[in-house]
Write a protein that holds these residues in place. Structure first.
Motif, PDB file in Angstrom:
ATOM      1  N   TYR A   1     -16.177  22.443  -7.592  1.00 49.15           N
ATOM      2  CA  TYR A   1     -14.849  21.865  -7.770  1.00 49.15           C
ATOM      3  C   TYR A   1     -14.985  20.374  -8.046  1.00 49.15           C
ATOM      4  CZ  TYR A   1     -13.283  26.185  -5.525  1.00 49.15           C
ATOM      5  OH  TYR A   1     -13.060  27.496  -5.214  1.00 49.15           O
TER       6      TYR A   1
ATOM      7  N   GLN B   1      -5.311  15.885  -9.025  1.00 49.51           N
ATOM      8  CA  GLN B   1      -5.544  17.215  -9.577  1.00 49.51           C
ATOM      9  C   GLN B   1      -6.941  17.677  -9.171  1.00 49.51           C
ATOM     10  OE1 GLN B   1      -4.745  20.069 -10.242  1.00 49.51           O
ATOM     11  NE2 GLN B   1      -3.851  20.054 -12.313  1.00 49.51           N
TER      12      GLN B   1
ATOM     13  N   ARG C   1      -9.958  20.768 -10.258  1.00 48.73           N
ATOM     14  CA  ARG C   1     -10.336  21.799 -11.219  1.00 48.73           C
ATOM     15  C   ARG C   1     -11.577  22.536 -10.729  1.00 48.73           C
ATOM     16  NH1 ARG C   1     -12.336  18.165 -16.442  1.00 48.73           N
ATOM     17  NH2 ARG C   1     -14.308  17.400 -15.557  1.00 48.73           N
TER      18      ARG C   1
ATOM     19  N   LYS D   1     -14.943  24.973 -11.723  1.00 49.43           N
ATOM     20  CA  LYS D   1     -15.854  25.084 -12.865  1.00 49.43           C
ATOM     21  C   LYS D   1     -16.891  26.180 -12.620  1.00 49.43           C
ATOM     22  CE  LYS D   1     -17.295  21.359 -14.879  1.00 49.43           C
ATOM     23  NZ  LYS D   1     -18.001  20.082 -15.143  1.00 49.43           N
TER      24      LYS D   1
ATOM     25  N   THR E   1     -11.033  25.694 -14.908  1.00 47.25           N
ATOM     26  CA  THR E   1      -9.657  26.084 -14.622  1.00 47.25           C
ATOM     27  C   THR E   1      -9.007  25.010 -13.765  1.00 47.25           C
ATOM     28  OG1 THR E   1     -10.208  28.447 -14.692  1.00 47.25           O
ATOM     29  CG2 THR E   1      -8.168  27.825 -13.566  1.00 47.25           C
ATOM     30  N   ASP E   2      -7.870  24.466 -14.222  1.00 48.75           N
ATOM     31  CA  ASP E   2      -7.135  23.460 -13.464  1.00 48.75           C
ATOM     32  C   ASP E   2      -6.238  24.133 -12.434  1.00 48.75           C
ATOM     33  OD1 ASP E   2      -8.274  21.469 -14.936  1.00 48.75           O
ATOM     34  OD2 ASP E   2      -6.597  21.270 -16.328  1.00 48.75           O
TER      35      ASP E   2
ATOM     36  N   GLY F   1      -2.516  23.541 -14.259  1.00 48.21           N
ATOM     37  CA  GLY F   1      -2.569  22.248 -14.936  1.00 48.21           C
ATOM     38  C   GLY F   1      -1.601  21.207 -14.426  1.00 48.21           C
TER      39      GLY F   1
END
Length: 390
Positions: free
Chosen positions: A255, A294, A296, A298, A304-305, A309
């Motif tokens: 992350y 935020q 995300r 990986k 992927t957020d 998003g």
């Protein structure tokens, strides 16, 4: 020559009564050897098919009565196949293919022979052979390709037409003879495929090529959808060292989080990798500032957020002075609007009695022009450390 010509006759007589008779004939012209012929066909420098039916041809020469052809080249030594002949051509037939030949002609009459004509050359094409098997496939043999469902495969090689065969598990595509060296594939899945091809021309068909292979990788699986948890979106009065947290994402290998003070749905401060943990501790934030953050997830297949998003925001608390309050700080037994444990010597000279609304809060007046507010989270014991916002 014109004019009278003298004739001298000598004879000897031994018995008497001898006689001699002399006869002559006036010639209309004198005979001389002919000029060298000029050639006609095959043209100089020309190219003929491998199976050409060869006939040499040349132009006639005034005064010539016979001609002699001479030719050579390829597997043949110099030859004069038609000898001296009155014809102005000489038929040979089919000769060895794939060679260059030379030829010339001379003429003659009763007065003698001409010199040789110019020497001309011509070439016969090599006899066509069936093409070699196709080569150099695309994709290259053993190639591994990223996931896809369509692909154009192709081969290289000589030939007028090609046919291509591609097969795999539950898959079989065949393209019969066409001039194209490529084949469009669709409906591909993740597996290893085989590719083979043939070529042909007017002389025949090649053997099948080697069997080449290529592999389509599995479809990428980026991390699954997930959400942020804390601080909740729009949270206020957050400490300057908050902990960011989020739910786990299926398939995530690591992350990254980002926070900054610009509301532009972009990471201006740089992404911070926290491995596969689902929280991150911040520190050194400014008081009374709004931050946007935020997270995300990986893995090798993608990113992927969180919250599809959407960025979240939180605001830190204003500057604080910490005080330790005694139990019962909100009591005002003498009803003077000053808490009992804040004596007359307190820096606070005026106060409103605190009240309970899920948290303890009271508005206090300090020195003129300064306002203070006391707060206490409802989950804390009354003896806990309190903070006064100045």
């Amino acid at each position: 020559p014109a004019g009278n010509l003298p004739i001298q006759v000598e004879y000897y007589e031994s018995g008497g009564g001898a006689a001699i008779q002399v006869n002559w004939q006036k010639l209309s012209s004198c005979v001389t050897p002919p000029a060298a012929p000029t050639l006609n066909n095959p043209a100089n420098g020309s190219t003929k098919p491998y199976n050409h039916d060869l006939t040499f041809q040349w132009n006639s020469v005034a005064g010539a009565t016979e001609y002699l052809l001479e030719w050579w080249g390829g597997p043949y030594s110099t030859m004069q196949p038609c000898g001296w002949s009155s014809n102005t051509s000489c038929h040979i037939g089919q000769v060895a293919a794939g060679n260059t030949y030379s030829w010339r002609v001379k003429a003659r009459n009763s007065a003698g022979e001409s010199g040789w004509s110019d020497t001309w050359t011509f070439t016969t094409l090599a006899q066509p052979q069936p093409p070699a098997p196709p080569h150099d496939p695309n994709p290259a043999n053993g190639a591994t390709l990223s996931y896809r469902t369509t692909l154009d495969v192709s081969v290289q090689g000589d030939g007028d037409e090609f046919r291509i065969h591609v097969w795999g598990a539950n898959y079989d595509r065949w393209r019969d003879w066409e001039a194209s060296r490529s084949l469009h594939l669709d409906g591909l899945t993740s597996q290893t495929y085989n590719l083979q091809a043939q070529a042909r021309n007017s002389a025949g068909t090649s053997n099948w090529s080697d069997v080449w292979t290529f592999t389509i990788q599995p479809q990428p699986q980026p991390p699954g959808a997930f959400d942020k948890t804390s601080p909740v979106n729009g949270a206020v009065n957050q400490p300057t060292n908050p902990t960011l947290s989020w739910h786990s994402s299926g398939g995530a290998a690591s992350y990254e989080y980002c926070y900054d003070t610009l509301d532009n749905n972009a990471c201006d401060g740089g992404w911070n990798n926290v491995g596969n943990t689902t929280s991150a501790n911040l520190g050194g934030l400014n008081n009374g500032a709004t931050y946007y953050w935020q997270v995300r997830a990986k893995n090798n297949d993608g990113v992927t957020d969180a919250n599809t998003g959407a960025w979240w925001r939180f605001t830190t608390q204003s500057s604080f002075v910490n005080l330790v309050q005694n139990p019962g700080f909100e009591l005002d037994a003498d009803n003077n609007n000053i808490p009992d444990n804040w004596g007359a010597n307190s820096k606070f000279t005026r106060a409103n009695k605190p009240h309970y609304e899920g948290q303890y809060a009271g508005a206090l007046g300090a020195t003129p022009g300064q306002t203070s507010r006391i707060t206490k989270d409802s989950t804390l014991a009354r003896s806990a450390r309190q903070t006064i916002e100045k």
